[in-house]
Design an enzyme around this catalytic site. Sequence first.
Site, PDB file in Angstrom:
ATOM      1  N   CYS A 166       4.320   6.320  -0.662  1.00  0.00           N
ATOM      2  CA  CYS A 166       5.444   5.287  -0.960  1.00  0.00           C
ATOM      3  C   CYS A 166       6.776   6.321  -1.430  1.00  0.00           C
ATOM      4  CB  CYS A 166       4.736   4.440  -1.968  1.00  0.00           C
ATOM      5  SG  CYS A 166       6.018   3.482  -2.903  1.00  0.00           S
ATOM      6  N   GLU A 215       0.069   1.440   2.780  1.00  0.00           N
ATOM      7  CA  GLU A 215      -0.837   1.424   1.687  1.00  0.00           C
ATOM      8  C   GLU A 215      -2.010   0.239   1.381  1.00  0.00           C
ATOM      9  OE1 GLU A 215       1.274   2.362  -2.927  1.00  0.00           O
ATOM     10  OE2 GLU A 215       2.195   1.756  -1.683  1.00  0.00           O
ATOM     11  N   LYS A 260      -2.817  10.701  -4.047  1.00  0.00           N
ATOM     12  CA  LYS A 260      -1.759  10.370  -4.283  1.00  0.00           C
ATOM     13  C   LYS A 260      -1.753  10.983  -5.582  1.00  0.00           C
ATOM     14  CE  LYS A 260       2.530   6.980  -5.280  1.00  0.00           C
ATOM     15  NZ  LYS A 260       2.798   5.947  -5.784  1.00  0.00           N
TER      16      LYS A 260
END
Length: 522
Positions: free
Chosen positions: A396, A273, A344
């Site tokens: 995540c 990330e 995301k």
Amino acid sequence: MAIKTLGTRLLKRLRDNLLNKRNWLSFLAGLSLVLAYAPFSLWWLMLIVLPLFLNSINGADVKTATKQGFIFALGWFGSGISWVHVSIDQFGGLPLFFSLLLMVLLCCYLALYPALACYLSTRFAPKKKFSLWLLPPCWLISEYLRANLLTGFPWLSIGYSQIDGPLSSFAPLIGEIGISTLLLVISIAVINTVYNHYRKTHILLVIAVFTFAYLLTSVAWVTPINKTITAALVQGNVEQSMKWQPEKEWPIQLKYLDHSRENYDADIIVWPESAVTALEPAAQDFLSMADRSATLNDSAIITGILDYKYQSKTYFNSLIVIGKKESSDDTGHYRYNHSNRYYKNHLLPIGEFVPFGDILRKIAPIFNLQYSSFTRGDYIQPNLVAKGVHLLPLICFEIAFPEQLAANFTDQTDILLTVSNDSWFGDSHGPHQHLDIARMRALEFGRPLLRATNNGVTAIIDHRGNIQATLPQFTEAVLKADLELVQGKTFYSQYWQFIHWLLPIILLILFFCLYPMLNKKT
């Protein structure tokens, strides 16, 4: 005078609660559950602690059951998510007192949901006494609320504790939510067998569950397609305090590129990330260079990067593919705004967006972290394609939401991909719990999973949820392994909506239909 009397009563109630042995036993029982999760992974502990606690409130009134459920959950979350305090303390810029206060408030909020389950299991039970058999559907309802209200925080669901236990074989059939239900059912059966006289019905139920779990281990939900790919995951181990310093931008990016050049024999190379520490529009020279380099060596790179749209003035936490898209194509495909990317969707509160930001950002640095104003990507997005392989990406925290994964899972999905930067949580048990959540997703959906992180735990997981290879935390290294691709779908991946919605309804119906039989002594 009235205020003084009220204060005296409150102090007396506080003292009585602190001296109450039952409160401490509930709290310590919840506190011990952290040992059932990674990195300790004492999965059997859940099968001891949960029955002990539930037996302690069996037959309790509404007030007692709700209160003890709250205290139990306060210990459960207090120890289980203590890793959150690492990020608040080290990066929040708050005095210790206020950082601890925030943690207490968070744990109190999360404890409301198990308390709600205990309340419902008493309020709607016969004679308004806590009913063990009413708890499973009420627990599922409260866990659904915990996973969805205020963006949701489904961490530490009890089913995750069983990823290395015999009940894990149920994951491809009924998912983690089903395993949570089985844990409650087993706990209730144990209580009715051990504490409420011997009952043949209940002990046979426990035997049946574990027998079925054993039989499920031989079920092949998916089949290999006689194709393997080589994956290389780069763990950069970049200090969080150095990550966004301007003078570190090129050294960090070249670090990832240098590690990749040494591993171009891999089909797919994954960086974690926000590995590229420049906004995507400003990193075109570097990305073009990496694209040409990977393409020339017949490889593809997937990297985390932050994107900024100048026209709308919005930030996105994204993944992009550079290098080979299809194995038959020998030209580079990267260009800014190309479609082979992922934005995301499920943003982390405080870290990636701040509710009531105009107010909270003035209070403390934790509410004003760099890049904490992201925009959500679409809930459903195309899989990434790298060298002909279709990867379903999650960034995540998103790996904790099976519904989001299921909504993006297609017949073409070959691999699950999750990237993270767990350096926010230091040397705590948070990253290990995060890894086990990813393992559960691989097992539920029957697909191998790649997990690339900045400082660990970086891992390659097979379609059975087993760790195939991993790197030590806090080291700069590359994890490379061959990954077997499979085809087919698990029962859970096809019918997860029915399981999530119908399971609590079916349990409620069974409770009211079978309650007399379940409580009959035999």
